[in-house]
Design a protein around this motif. Structure first.
Motif, short mmCIF file in Angstrom:
data_model
loop_
_atom_site.label_atom_id
_atom_site.label_comp_id
_atom_site.label_asym_id
_atom_site.label_seq_id
_atom_site.Cartn_x
_atom_site.Cartn_y
_atom_site.Cartn_z
N UNK A 329 10.87 28.96 29.17
CA UNK A 329 11.59 29.95 29.97
C UNK A 329 11.07 31.35 29.68
N UNK A 330 11.65 32.32 30.37
CA UNK A 330 11.27 33.72 30.19
C UNK A 330 12.09 34.34 29.06
N UNK A 331 11.43 35.06 28.20
CA UNK A 331 12.05 35.63 27.01
C UNK A 331 13.28 36.47 27.35
N UNK A 332 14.34 36.26 26.57
CA UNK A 332 15.57 37.05 26.57
C UNK A 332 16.53 36.77 27.73
N UNK A 333 16.19 35.91 28.65
CA UNK A 333 17.13 35.64 29.73
C UNK A 333 18.24 34.71 29.23
N UNK A 334 19.49 34.97 29.67
CA UNK A 334 20.60 34.08 29.36
C UNK A 334 20.56 32.92 30.35
N UNK A 335 20.87 31.73 29.84
CA UNK A 335 20.73 30.54 30.66
C UNK A 335 21.48 29.39 30.01
N UNK A 336 21.73 28.33 30.75
CA UNK A 336 22.21 27.11 30.11
C UNK A 336 21.08 26.55 29.25
N UNK A 337 21.42 25.99 28.11
CA UNK A 337 20.41 25.41 27.24
C UNK A 337 19.80 24.18 27.90
N UNK A 338 18.71 23.70 27.32
CA UNK A 338 18.12 22.48 27.83
C UNK A 338 19.14 21.35 27.70
N UNK A 339 19.29 20.55 28.73
CA UNK A 339 20.28 19.48 28.83
C UNK A 339 21.70 19.99 29.07
N UNK A 340 21.84 21.33 29.24
CA UNK A 340 23.14 21.90 29.61
C UNK A 340 24.24 21.70 28.57
N UNK A 341 23.88 21.57 27.31
CA UNK A 341 24.89 21.33 26.28
C UNK A 341 25.58 22.60 25.82
N UNK A 342 25.05 23.76 26.18
CA UNK A 342 25.66 25.01 25.78
C UNK A 342 25.01 26.18 26.49
N UNK A 343 25.54 27.37 26.27
CA UNK A 343 24.96 28.58 26.82
C UNK A 343 23.92 29.10 25.83
N UNK A 344 22.76 29.39 26.34
CA UNK A 344 21.70 29.81 25.46
C UNK A 344 21.06 31.11 25.90
N UNK A 345 20.17 31.56 25.05
CA UNK A 345 19.35 32.71 25.38
C UNK A 345 17.91 32.31 25.12
N UNK A 346 17.07 32.52 26.11
CA UNK A 346 15.68 32.11 25.97
C UNK A 346 15.02 32.90 24.85
N UNK A 347 14.41 32.20 23.91
CA UNK A 347 13.79 32.89 22.80
C UNK A 347 12.90 31.99 21.97
N UNK A 348 12.42 32.53 20.87
CA UNK A 348 11.51 31.83 19.98
C UNK A 348 12.11 31.74 18.58
N UNK A 349 11.53 30.85 17.77
CA UNK A 349 11.86 30.84 16.35
C UNK A 349 10.57 30.59 15.58
N UNK A 350 10.68 30.41 14.28
CA UNK A 350 9.48 30.29 13.46
C UNK A 350 8.77 28.96 13.60
N UNK A 351 9.30 28.05 14.41
CA UNK A 351 8.64 26.76 14.63
C UNK A 351 8.18 26.59 16.07
N UNK A 352 8.28 27.62 16.88
CA UNK A 352 8.13 27.43 18.33
C UNK A 352 6.72 27.66 18.87
N UNK A 353 5.75 27.95 17.99
CA UNK A 353 4.38 28.17 18.47
C UNK A 353 4.32 29.26 19.54
N UNK A 354 5.14 30.28 19.40
CA UNK A 354 5.22 31.40 20.34
C UNK A 354 5.63 30.96 21.75
N UNK A 355 6.25 29.82 21.85
CA UNK A 355 6.80 29.37 23.12
C UNK A 355 8.30 29.71 23.14
#
Length: 585
Positions: A329-355
């Motif tokens: 997804x596009x960085x920083x956009x609010x969205x439903x998480x993958x599989x719609x299990x919760x509300x998420x924010x598009x972002x990265x973490x230290x395991x995400x390979x900059x995805x």
């Protein structure tokens, strides 16, 4: 090498202590066996192998910082984990007892002399220790420290729990389930999911080593190309070019190469950290357990996993920046998480390979009614008539008029909320709670927008209701705090039975039943108190479910014999000769 599982949203903070405390025993044992490993395995006779359900013993080490409440709690977590593995994993039967020996440490953890010489009549002994590490956010770390020369299987290991992360005041059915997932994760590492053993994996049917090359791709991902992992990867991703499972390349020495890559496996249980929401125990982990060579699997069900499924070779080989798929997804956009299990924010973490991917934002899990939430989050769910429950999903909303002014600027950007739902004929129906006694149920057709006068917003329906309805893993009330949930069915602690551990039971368990004795075609396992079905040498499998293959009386997941290079070359020559003859004719 000892493995850390981080249980702190998706932020990683590794303890360095275990890097300094790595037990060299395993490396030394393997070094001694290296020149003679084929001779050691050839001492096994395929005809004489007798398989039995694994028995795990947890030997607790004393610690003055651990009170009885924590001790009882961790005992319960480990007991359920032990029953789960006893219900699903078989090992080669050995007659002799296990003795740790004169070595005084296991993974840097001191082992009292009384336990060094103690005889254990189980198949795997795991020393359980505790530390109060205020400098790190890890939940636990683990690893094996002694293997048997008989079949190279780990027989001693350690799990160290960080007391800082065990908050008894916050214990509920949801955290119990997450803690069991942590325990299962750590035990799988102790069973042999550790890099130093990769080159010693072998085929349990033939006792032949795979002789893995352990090559890395252009992004420094190690490719674990054991046969079942290779075949399930080809089938799952729909990519014939994939050579095996892609391993993590980030997170430091305790994470890289020892876990599945977050970018491709998302919230799989054996990735390097536990995300907000529940993890999934997928066919990848079960296939890997089969590939070790030390174990055979009893009949089992894995969690449904859809992340990356059927996305083809591009998903694995192209940069995520080049792909237009739901997983990224596009960085920083609010969205439903993958599989719609919760509300998420598009972002990265230290395991995400900059995805960037859509993970659940803290406090906004649609299924976790026990989570801590800010007042702003509470207001958002209240104003949108949301319901947080195990039967809820995230849906996109759009306001009919001006957005609610009372919400903060941050939360006013969120156009998602959580609603109860139920499936009827693979179609979603949304349930809107009006007050304590009244609710409205609305059919939500694929990709359509529904609205009604009682609320100030529209609700956007998912694109694929059938996928959501047919890929649910949840168990009712998280197994009532008495078991481990996989694919809508619980493995219950002693004394309970039922699909959701809802019934008391003093006998044997099978599916949702409590039995005085097991059926004749089953094996009554007194260690797990489950009736084991289709257990190879105890009771032979006669047929297998779709997707599994009958091999040596076991139902194997995604297995086929890998052709040797010579056979491939020979077949290639034959094909060429046939083609030439056809042309000449």
């Amino acid at each position: 090498m000892f493995i850390i599982l981080i249980l702190f949203q998706t932020h990683l903070s590794f303890s360095q202590q275990n890097l300094n405390d790595i037990d060299q025993d395993l490396t030394l044992q393997l070094h001694e066996l290296n020149k003679s490993k084929h001779r050691q395995l050839n001492s096994l006779s395929l005809e004489e192998i007798d398989w039995k359900p694994i028995q795990i013993h947890f030997q607790f080490l004393e610690n003055s910082e651990v009170n009885q409440e924590i001790l009882n709690y961790i005992t319960k977590i480990l007991e359920i984990s032990k029953i789960f593995f006893g219900r699903h994993l078989m090992i080669r039967k050995q007659q002799q007892s296990l003795v740790f020996g004169n070595k005084s440490t296991c993974g840097g953890i001191d082992i009292p002399e009384a336990f060094q010489q103690k005889e254990y009549y189980q198949d795997l002994v795991i020393f359980v220790s505790f530390r109060n590490d205020n400098t790190s956010n890890y939940y636990a770390y683990s690893g094996p420290c002694k293997i048997t020369k008989y079949d190279l299987r780990p027989i001693f290991g350690v799990i160290n729990w960080n007391l800082r992360q065990i908050q008894m005041k916050n214990v509920n059915s949801f955290t119990i389930q997450q803690n069991i997932q942590t325990s299962i994760h750590e035990i799988i590492h102790t069973l042999g999911f550790i890099k130093v053993l990769y080159q010693y994996y072998y085929d349990p049917q033939t006792l032949e080593f795979y002789n893995l090359t352990l090559e890395k791709d252009k992004n420094n991902h190690l490719i674990l190309s054991t046969p079942r992992l290779m075949n399930i990867s080809k089938e799952y991703f729909q990519c014939d070019q994939v050579k095996g499972a892609v391993m993590e390349n980030q997170g430091g020495d305790n994470s890289a190469d020892h876990h599945f890559e977050r970018t491709y496996y998302f919230n799989e249980l054996m990735t390097g950290s536990q995300m907000n929401g529940q993890s999934v125990l997928s066919q990848f982990t079960f296939a890997l357990l089969s590939d070790f060579g030390f174990y055979r699997l009893l009949k089992y069900k894995s969690d449904f996993m859809t992340y990356g499924k059927g996305k083809g070779c591009d998903f694995l080989f192209k940069s995520c920046k080049e792909l237009e798929v739901d997983e990224f997804c596009q960085e920083n956009e609010y969205t439903c998480s993958f599989n719609n299990f919760g509300i998420g924010k598009c972002g990265q973490d230290q395991l995400s390979d900059q995805c960037s991917y859509r993970s659940i934002f803290k406090g906004m899990d649609c299924k976790n009614q026990f989570q801590y939430q800010t007042q702003e989050q509470i207001d958002h769910f209240s104003k949108t008539k949301s319901t947080i429950s195990e039967n809820s999903l995230c849906f996109q909303i759009s306001y009919k008029e001006q957005k609610i002014e009372t919400l903060s600027e941050k939360l006013s950007l969120i156009e998602e909320s959580c609603y109860r739902y139920k499936c009827q004929n693979n179609e979603i129906h949304i349930i809107i709670q009006q007050n304590d006694n009244n609710y409205i149920q609305l059919h939500c057709p694929n990709n359509e927008t529904i609205t009604f006068s009682e609320i100030n917003f529209h609700i956007k329906c998912p694109q694929d209701s059938k996928q959501i309805c047919s890929h649910q893993n949840d168990c009712q009330n998280q197994c009532n705090s008495r078991g481990f949930c996989v694919n809508q069915q619980c493995t219950c602690q002693y004394g309970f039975s039922g699909y959701y551990c809802e019934n008391e039971c003093d006998g044997f368990r099978k599916e949702d039943k409590c039995l005085i004795k097991c059926d004749e075609q089953d094996f009554a396992d007194i260690n797990s108190m489950y009736c084991l079905t289709c257990s190879g040498s105890i009771f032979e499998c006669l047929e297998c479910d779709v997707g599994y293959h009958l091999k040596d009386n076991f139902c194997e997941p995604f297995y086929q014999k890998i052709e040797t290079l010579s056979s491939i070359q020979f077949n290639s020559i034959i094909y060429r000769i046939i083609l030439i003859l056809i042309i000449l004719i």
